[in-house]
Design an enzyme around this catalytic site. Structure first.
Site, PDB file in Angstrom:
ATOM      1  N   ALA A  34     -16.953  51.670 -55.438  1.00  0.00           N
ATOM      2  CA  ALA A  34     -15.531  51.020 -55.213  1.00  0.00           C
ATOM      3  C   ALA A  34     -15.412  50.549 -53.826  1.00  0.00           C
ATOM      4  CB  ALA A  34     -14.367  52.111 -55.392  1.00  0.00           C
ATOM      5  N   GLY A  88     -17.137  46.037 -55.656  1.00  0.00           N
ATOM      6  CA  GLY A  88     -16.750  46.434 -56.559  1.00  0.00           C
ATOM      7  C   GLY A  88     -15.174  46.515 -56.774  1.00  0.00           C
ATOM      8  N   THR A 146     -26.816  43.666 -54.485  1.00  0.00           N
ATOM      9  CA  THR A 146     -27.774  42.701 -53.966  1.00  0.00           C
ATOM     10  C   THR A 146     -29.210  43.567 -54.029  1.00  0.00           C
ATOM     11  OG1 THR A 146     -26.384  41.277 -52.767  1.00  0.00           O
ATOM     12  CG2 THR A 146     -28.505  41.293 -52.275  1.00  0.00           C
ATOM     13  N   GLU A 206     -22.990  38.939 -56.759  1.00  0.00           N
ATOM     14  CA  GLU A 206     -21.894  38.499 -56.331  1.00  0.00           C
ATOM     15  C   GLU A 206     -22.096  37.468 -55.220  1.00  0.00           C
ATOM     16  OE1 GLU A 206     -18.874  38.828 -57.825  1.00  0.00           O
ATOM     17  OE2 GLU A 206     -18.733  37.328 -56.129  1.00  0.00           O
ATOM     18  N   LEU A 249     -19.177  36.453 -53.464  1.00  0.00           N
ATOM     19  CA  LEU A 249     -17.882  36.197 -52.706  1.00  0.00           C
ATOM     20  C   LEU A 249     -18.258  36.395 -51.344  1.00  0.00           C
ATOM     21  CD1 LEU A 249     -16.876  39.009 -51.599  1.00  0.00           C
ATOM     22  CD2 LEU A 249     -16.333  39.605 -53.959  1.00  0.00           C
ATOM     23  N   LYS A 290     -29.952  35.538 -55.244  1.00  0.00           N
ATOM     24  CA  LYS A 290     -28.999  36.031 -54.375  1.00  0.00           C
ATOM     25  C   LYS A 290     -29.712  36.235 -52.809  1.00  0.00           C
ATOM     26  CE  LYS A 290     -25.759  38.138 -52.553  1.00  0.00           C
ATOM     27  NZ  LYS A 290     -24.443  37.528 -52.071  1.00  0.00           N
ATOM     28  N   ALA A 293     -29.998  32.582 -51.340  1.00  0.00           N
ATOM     29  CA  ALA A 293     -28.585  32.180 -50.900  1.00  0.00           C
ATOM     30  C   ALA A 293     -28.074  32.489 -49.537  1.00  0.00           C
ATOM     31  CB  ALA A 293     -27.685  32.290 -52.055  1.00  0.00           C
ATOM     32  N   GLY A 331     -22.623  34.481 -33.016  1.00  0.00           N
ATOM     33  CA  GLY A 331     -23.794  35.019 -33.907  1.00  0.00           C
ATOM     34  C   GLY A 331     -23.291  35.655 -35.118  1.00  0.00           C
ATOM     35  N   CYS A 346     -24.398  41.960 -44.737  1.00  0.00           N
ATOM     36  CA  CYS A 346     -25.445  41.409 -45.903  1.00  0.00           C
ATOM     37  C   CYS A 346     -26.501  40.515 -45.291  1.00  0.00           C
ATOM     38  CB  CYS A 346     -24.686  40.746 -46.954  1.00  0.00           C
ATOM     39  SG  CYS A 346     -24.163  42.095 -47.972  1.00  0.00           S
ATOM     40  N   PHE A 347     -26.042  39.521 -44.288  1.00  0.00           N
ATOM     41  CA  PHE A 347     -26.877  38.413 -44.064  1.00  0.00           C
ATOM     42  C   PHE A 347     -28.184  39.275 -43.586  1.00  0.00           C
ATOM     43  CE2 PHE A 347     -24.282  34.568 -43.490  1.00  0.00           C
ATOM     44  CZ  PHE A 347     -24.149  34.194 -44.816  1.00  0.00           C
TER      45      PHE A 347
END
Ligand SMILES: NC(=O)C1=CN([C@@H]2O[C@H](COP(=O)(O)OP(=O)(O)OC[C@H]3O[C@@H](n4cnc5c(N)ncnc54)[C@H](O)[C@@H]3O)[C@@H](O)[C@H]2O)C=CC1
Ligand SMILES: O=C(O)[C@H]1O[C@H](OP(=O)(O)OP(=O)(O)OC[C@H]2O[C@@H](n3ccc(=O)[nH]c3=O)[C@H](O)[C@@H]2O)[C@H](O)[C@@H](O)[C@@H]1O
Length: 461
Positions: free
Chosen positions: A13, A17, A135, A164, A166, A219, A222, A270, A275-276
């Site tokens: 969550a 999620g 991911t 995802e 987003l 993913k 991207a 920066g 995630c990146f």
């Protein structure tokens, strides 16, 4: 004919999620969705009557939760029950960079994913479609399948990859109107079941189906491409500062070439976010593990350039403040990794603060959405100094004016819109002179600030 999905369970969550399933619940009122998490505090926050207390801040999210919660959207800690009842299970748990053992600091830590697979395997009594929303490294579905197929309980599991895309801060908009929805899988019926859910609000032409491995790898790719654009323009920002070129003008000039495109070319202190960096490190690790050294090194540069940019921003503050920030108060406006979110994971602000604290600066932070507790936790996590020292050197305040009061310099770390409309004359009057502003987001108006007698420095000018 595809199976009709009546009940969905989503494990995790979090930032993905929560918003993702809220939007599915809004668009598909006939599907009952239960989002589960082992973190009871988080579930309690999702169930809080006061929508201000939802654990994720996203424009538009509160309204959707208000509409769907209790109707066909539920938040629960009873993971087994939700798994048991669901026809389709989304796995949306965290996949952080591994901080131990083989692949430490590079590979994705898949222990949470594996735990989910084992729990599903132990609970499921009838056939389920499993959807990878997290991911994941390419070929994770093979590992999941092996765990699930070896339970011996006769249940059929079909695995789909549905990454995802987003972005935080625009999550709801991105979910309601996505550029594309990507679904990778092997079983046509399972693919069709998921396509049919999205087709309630996404045009079929934007729903792309591929094989599992293309979907998983797309993913990571991207995110790597997006981050690469930021590092590329940031590398040029350094050159602009030396040559008199203006990085915004360069971005505009190159972005008007439709082959390059205008988006994601904003120079900054920066990139941050959960995630990146994690996903590129993972890509680099995967490439190395297949012996593709040149590929690994190519993508590694995107991270090295990002580290350089944060360091460069801090160094410029130190140099400009007459080569020392020891005992000097620096006001940080912004701590979140981008505007319109309370997420601070890997935010550039954390690292810039750490460099400056090593030089004995005193930092006062104001961020409209980030709590003091979060800021101290971010600094403590680096383990550079004791948590007492962090609390002594860093103060977190509730207004920008308090932050800037008596400061030698203001550093803009996040591009919150409200920073533009502050009473900058009042801020200048409160500050030590000369009053310096270091704009890591190229957010403010140089002329306005210079007219007020600020010494204004912006990335890439
Ligand atoms: N944050 C973002 O904007 C995006 C994230 N992603 C990916 O989505 C995945 C999730 O990311 P976030 O939502 O940001 O993570 P998060 O850390 O906010 O949420 C993950 C949740 O999963 C729960 N969890 C972990 N293991 C569990 C288990 N075995 N059983 C029950 N609950 C469990 C945790 O308690 C946590 O609340 C990651 O793989 C991430 O790379 C993808 C696109 C965007
Ligand atoms: O996998 C993920 O987690 C998500 O990662 C990013 O989304 P997010 O990190 O939420 O936010 P972005 O808007 O991509 O910004 C990332 C960082 O890059 C910085 N950035 C972005 C764009 C730009 O031009 N310049 C720039 O410095 C932002 O300030 C921020 O620190 C991707 O944009 C999403 O598609 C992806 O789903």
């Amino acid at each position: 004919m595809s199976k009709t999905i009546k009940k969905i369970c989503c494990i995790g969550a979090g930032y993905v999620g929560g918003p993702t399933m809220s939007v599915v619940a809004k668009q598909c009122p006939h599907i009952e969705i239960t989002i589960v998490d082992m973190n009871a505090e988080r579930i309690a926050a999702w169930n809080d009557e006061n929508l201000e207390n939802l654990p994720v801040y996203e424009p538009g999210l509160q309204e959707i939760v208000a509409e769907a919660r209790g109707r066909n959207l539920f938040f629960s800690t009873d993971i087994n029950k939700a798994i048991d009842e669901a026809d389709m299970i989304f796995i949306s748990v965290n996949t952080p960079t591994k901080n131990y053992g083989k692949g430490k600091g590079m590979a994705a830590d898949l222990k949470y994913i594996e735990l989910c697979a084992r729990q599903i395997a132990s609970v499921a009594k009838d056939d389920k479609i499993l959807v990878e929303k997290s991911t994941l490294p390419v070929r994770t579905a093979a590992a999941l399948k092996s765990i699930l197929d070896n339970t011996g309980n006769g249940v059929n599991f079909h695995i789909l990859s549905n990454p995802e895309f987003l972005a935080e801060g625009t999550a709801i908009q991105d979910l309601i109107n996505p550029d594309r929805v990507l679904i990778g899988g092997e079983n046509e019926e399972a693919i069709a079941a998921l396509v049919n859910i999205y087709a309630h609000w996404v045009d079929q032409s934007k729903i792309l189906t591929t094989n599992l491995w293309s979907s998983e790898l797309s993913k990571l790719t991207a995110n790597a491409f997006l981050a690469q654009r930021v590092s590329s323009i940031n590398s040029i920002s350094a050159l602009c500062e030396k040559t008199g070129a203006n990085v915004d003008e360069v971005s505009k000039a190159i972005g008007m070439d439709t082959r390059i495109g205008a988006k994601f070319l904003k120079a900054s202190v920066g990139f941050g976010g959960s995630c990146f960096q994690k996903d590129i490190l993972n890509l680099v690790y995967i490439a190395r593990s297949y012996g593709l050294t040149e590929v690994a090194e190519y993508w590694d540069q995107v991270i090295l350039m990002n580290d350089y940019q944060k360091q460069r921003f801090a160094d410029n503050i130190i140099q400009t403040l007459y080569n020392t920030v020891s005992g000097k108060k620096i006001a940080f406006l912004g701590w979140a990794f981008k505007k319109d979110t309370n997420d601070t994971r890997e935010s550039a602000a954390i690292y810039v603060a750490d460099y400056l604290l090593n030089e004995q600066a005193e930092i006062t932070v104001y961020d409209p959405k980030v709590s003091a507790e979060r800021i101290y936790a971010d600094l403590d996590y680096l383990n550079t100094r004791s948590s007492e020292e962090n609390r002594l050197l860093v103060k977190v305040v509730n207004t920008p004016y308090e932050a800037c009061d008596d400061a030698h310099a203001v550093a803009i770390l996040t591009e919150w819109d409200e920073f533009k409309s502050y009473d900058w004359k009042k801020i200048k009057d409160q500050m030590k002179k000369p009053a310096f502003v270091f704009d890591g987001r190229k957010l403010l108006n140089r002329k306005q600030l210079e007219d007020l007698d600020f010494k204004y420095y912006a990335i890439g000018e």
